[in-house]
Design an enzyme around this catalytic site. Structure first.
Site, PDB file in Angstrom:
ATOM      1  N   ARG A  75     -22.014 -85.895 -21.816  1.00 26.35           N
ATOM      2  CA  ARG A  75     -21.673 -85.422 -21.684  1.00 26.35           C
ATOM      3  C   ARG A  75     -20.702 -85.388 -20.014  1.00 26.35           C
ATOM      4  O   ARG A  75     -19.451 -86.769 -20.360  1.00 26.35           O
ATOM      5  CB  ARG A  75     -21.678 -83.505 -21.242  1.00 26.35           C
ATOM      6  CG  ARG A  75     -20.251 -82.318 -20.469  1.00 26.35           C
ATOM      7  CD  ARG A  75     -20.452 -81.384 -20.589  1.00 26.35           C
ATOM      8  NE  ARG A  75     -21.419 -81.232 -19.169  1.00 26.35           N
ATOM      9  CZ  ARG A  75     -22.128 -80.168 -19.270  1.00 26.35           C
ATOM     10  NH1 ARG A  75     -21.657 -78.913 -19.455  1.00 26.35           N
ATOM     11  NH2 ARG A  75     -22.896 -79.650 -17.904  1.00 26.35           N
ATOM     12  N   LYS A  88     -20.913 -71.625  -9.717  1.00 25.78           N
ATOM     13  CA  LYS A  88     -19.476 -72.222 -10.039  1.00 25.78           C
ATOM     14  C   LYS A  88     -19.524 -71.081 -10.468  1.00 25.78           C
ATOM     15  O   LYS A  88     -19.894 -70.209 -10.718  1.00 25.78           O
ATOM     16  CB  LYS A  88     -19.700 -73.089 -11.197  1.00 25.78           C
ATOM     17  CG  LYS A  88     -20.646 -72.558 -12.254  1.00 25.78           C
ATOM     18  CD  LYS A  88     -21.191 -73.734 -13.065  1.00 25.78           C
ATOM     19  CE  LYS A  88     -21.905 -73.510 -14.379  1.00 25.78           C
ATOM     20  NZ  LYS A  88     -22.084 -74.249 -15.067  1.00 25.78           N
ATOM     21  N   TYR A  96      -0.514 -51.039 -29.011  1.00 27.01           N
ATOM     22  CA  TYR A  96       0.172 -52.359 -29.528  1.00 27.01           C
ATOM     23  C   TYR A  96      -0.090 -52.712 -31.228  1.00 27.01           C
ATOM     24  O   TYR A  96      -1.075 -52.966 -31.538  1.00 27.01           O
ATOM     25  CB  TYR A  96      -0.164 -53.771 -29.039  1.00 27.01           C
ATOM     26  CG  TYR A  96       0.879 -53.686 -28.040  1.00 27.01           C
ATOM     27  CD1 TYR A  96       2.518 -53.439 -27.186  1.00 27.01           C
ATOM     28  CD2 TYR A  96       0.443 -53.758 -26.040  1.00 27.01           C
ATOM     29  CE1 TYR A  96       2.550 -53.475 -26.565  1.00 27.01           C
ATOM     30  CE2 TYR A  96       0.527 -54.175 -25.090  1.00 27.01           C
ATOM     31  CZ  TYR A  96       1.676 -53.833 -25.429  1.00 27.01           C
ATOM     32  OH  TYR A  96       2.441 -54.121 -23.895  1.00 27.01           O
ATOM     33  N   MET A 155      -2.994 -56.468 -21.683  1.00 29.28           N
ATOM     34  CA  MET A 155      -2.932 -56.686 -20.413  1.00 29.28           C
ATOM     35  C   MET A 155      -3.588 -55.800 -19.278  1.00 29.28           C
ATOM     36  O   MET A 155      -4.679 -56.525 -18.855  1.00 29.28           O
ATOM     37  CB  MET A 155      -2.420 -57.418 -20.014  1.00 29.28           C
ATOM     38  CG  MET A 155      -2.504 -58.416 -19.041  1.00 29.28           C
ATOM     39  SD  MET A 155      -1.022 -59.570 -18.020  1.00 29.28           S
ATOM     40  CE  MET A 155      -0.392 -60.613 -19.182  1.00 29.28           C
TER      41      MET A 155
HETATM   42  C1  LIG Z   1     -23.689 -74.670 -15.650  1.00 34.08           C
HETATM   43  C2  LIG Z   1     -24.444 -75.617 -15.169  1.00 34.08           C
HETATM   44  C3  LIG Z   1     -26.164 -74.734 -14.940  1.00 34.08           C
HETATM   45  C4  LIG Z   1     -26.818 -73.471 -14.893  1.00 34.08           C
HETATM   46  O1  LIG Z   1     -26.987 -73.527 -16.588  1.00 34.08           O
HETATM   47  P1  LIG Z   1     -27.329 -72.054 -17.144  1.00 34.08           P
HETATM   48  O2  LIG Z   1     -27.476 -71.787 -18.142  1.00 34.08           O
HETATM   49  O3  LIG Z   1     -26.359 -70.978 -16.617  1.00 34.08           O
HETATM   50  O4  LIG Z   1     -28.824 -71.494 -16.191  1.00 34.08           O
HETATM   51  C5  LIG Z   1     -26.999 -75.904 -14.688  1.00 34.08           C
HETATM   52  N1  LIG Z   1     -26.865 -77.536 -14.752  1.00 34.08           N
HETATM   53  C6  LIG Z   1     -25.504 -77.859 -15.042  1.00 34.08           C
HETATM   54  C7  LIG Z   1     -25.331 -79.458 -14.608  1.00 34.08           C
HETATM   55  C8  LIG Z   1     -24.192 -76.421 -15.504  1.00 34.08           C
HETATM   56  O5  LIG Z   1     -23.449 -77.101 -15.171  1.00 34.08           O
END
Ligand SMILES: *Cc1c(COP(=O)(O)O)cnc(C)c1O
Length: 374
Positions: free
Chosen positions: A132, A38, A267, A315
């Site tokens: 969550r 991801k 800046y 930036m």
């Molecule tokens: C991002 C994520 C992972 C991977 O987590 P890491 O700590 O980066 O290994 C695994 N499971 C879920 C549900 C996640 O959202």
């Protein structure tokens, strides 16, 4: 040469292979890695990472959203791609078109997906205490009820640990509690004849600290550590693991000048020269993912010498105080993450200076950076 004109990321496939092996040795033989790719593979580039992993025999992936799954499919990635997050009903066609597996985020969502009218492949998320996503592990009849929806083809059941990165008793006890809740759901489902689904629970730290777990799982969702980084180096690990960073971050020095004693730079003139200093502008900034909180805090390596970020990160550019490096010239390379001669800056150090974790730094690395396999 690998070097690009402005700012770039170098990707090391041998290091990725090494980290993959570390994980495979930690996991029982029957447990397959389902890497988390991801957020553009934690900034590394999802397509490069997907292809590299595919070459190494990986056949399962997880992503956060449909668009990320589509990107992998368009790049020719085969195997299972699990969408970990919520997918809006109006995007369900894409799940089917691209052959993606969707997470059931709770019972009501499962019911909604079932009413879509066409079959969807899904994994059931179980909330074992993180609160969550997932149906509450205590709501067994709802969980079981998901199997009654004909349109849902359930091929997995999973949960997510929220304190597995800690080694304190409290944190590890919570991991065990979450696992017990998860295993109880799985056992009850199997006892009721629900078969043919895989289970998974661990992310990186759940694998690294896996000795504390008792169950056997088909997949493990490795993310951050597969990229050769820890989230927070200050958190102790159960033992030392040799992980090799897959990514290096570099940029060009574009301008070098003397700033006289008492003059400011950048800046807000947020930095001032206490004595005459040599300042270099570098073509990388917060739009590339260098956190602005590294203003007057960050550092880089030039020819193996550590030099500080001075003034505010802009930036597209930032300034380094290069006084101690002799004859720095425009066109030279500044290393923000990675090795320069015998020195190295790890992403963990950058994250610490920026007041965050490695995951946020890596996933924030921008699209404007070229990504080059070395
Ligand atoms: C991002 C994520 C992972 C991977 O987590 P890491 O700590 O980066 O290994 C695994 N499971 C879920 C549900 C996640 O959202």
């Amino acid at each position: 040469m690998y070097e690009k004109g402005r700012a770039w990321i170098e990707l090391n496939q041998a290091h990725l292979r090494h980290n993959l092996q570390v994980f495979q040795e930690l996991l029982p033989g029957k447990c397959l890695l389902m890497p988390a790719v991801k957020a553009n593979a934690y900034g590394h580039g999802a397509v490069w990472m997907g292809r590299a992993l595919q070459q190494m025999g990986v056949r399962h992936y997880c992503v956060a959203c449909v668009a990320e799954g589509m990107e992998l499919r368009k790049a020719g990635i085969k195997g299972e791609i699990l969408v970990l997050g919520y997918t809006h009903p109006k995007d369900l066609d894409q799940l089917r078109e691209y052959g993606l597996t969707q997470t059931i985020v709770d019972y009501a969502y499962g019911k909604e997906l079932a009413s879509y009218g066409k079959e969807l492949q899904v994994h059931v998320g179980i909330d074992t205490g993180m609160h969550r996503l997932g149906e509450d592990s205590g709501h067994f009849s709802k969980i079981r009820g998901l199997w009654e929806f004909e349109n849902l083809r359930i091929t997995g059941v999973f949960s997510h640990l929220c304190t597995s990165d800690g080694v304190s008793r409290k944190e590890q006890e919570f991991v065990r509690l979450q696992e017990q809740r998860f295993l109880q759901v799985v056992r009850r489902l199997r006892a009721e004849g629900k078969k043919g689904f895989a289970t998974h629970l661990q992310g990186s730290y759940g694998i690294l600290h896996g000795a504390n777990l008792s169950g056997h799982y088909q997949y493990a969702r490795a993310g951050i550590a597969l990229y050769g980084a820890l989230s927070e180096p200050s958190k102790p690990l159960r033992k030392q693991f040799v992980l090799k960073p897959v990514l290096a971050l570099k940029a060009r020095i574009t301008c070098v000048r003397e700033v006289l004693q008492g003059e400011g730079a950048g800046y807000g003139l947020a930095w001032r020269a206490k004595e005459t200093r040599k300042i270099a502008a570098v073509s990388i900034g917060y739009a590339d993912g260098i956190p602005r909180t590294l203003s007057n805090q960050g550092c880089a390596l030039i020819r193996g010498e550590e030099v500080p970020v001075v003034g505010r990160v802009c930036m597209d550019q930032l300034l380094l105080d290069v006084t101690k490096v002799s004859d720095v010239c425009p066109g030279e390379v500044a290393v923000f993450i990675g090795k320069s001669q015998d020195r190295e800056i790890r992403v963990e150090e950058m994250a610490k200076r920026a007041g965050t974790i490695s995951n946020e730094i890596l996933s924030g690395l921008g699209d404007r950076l070229c990504r080059i396999a070395v």
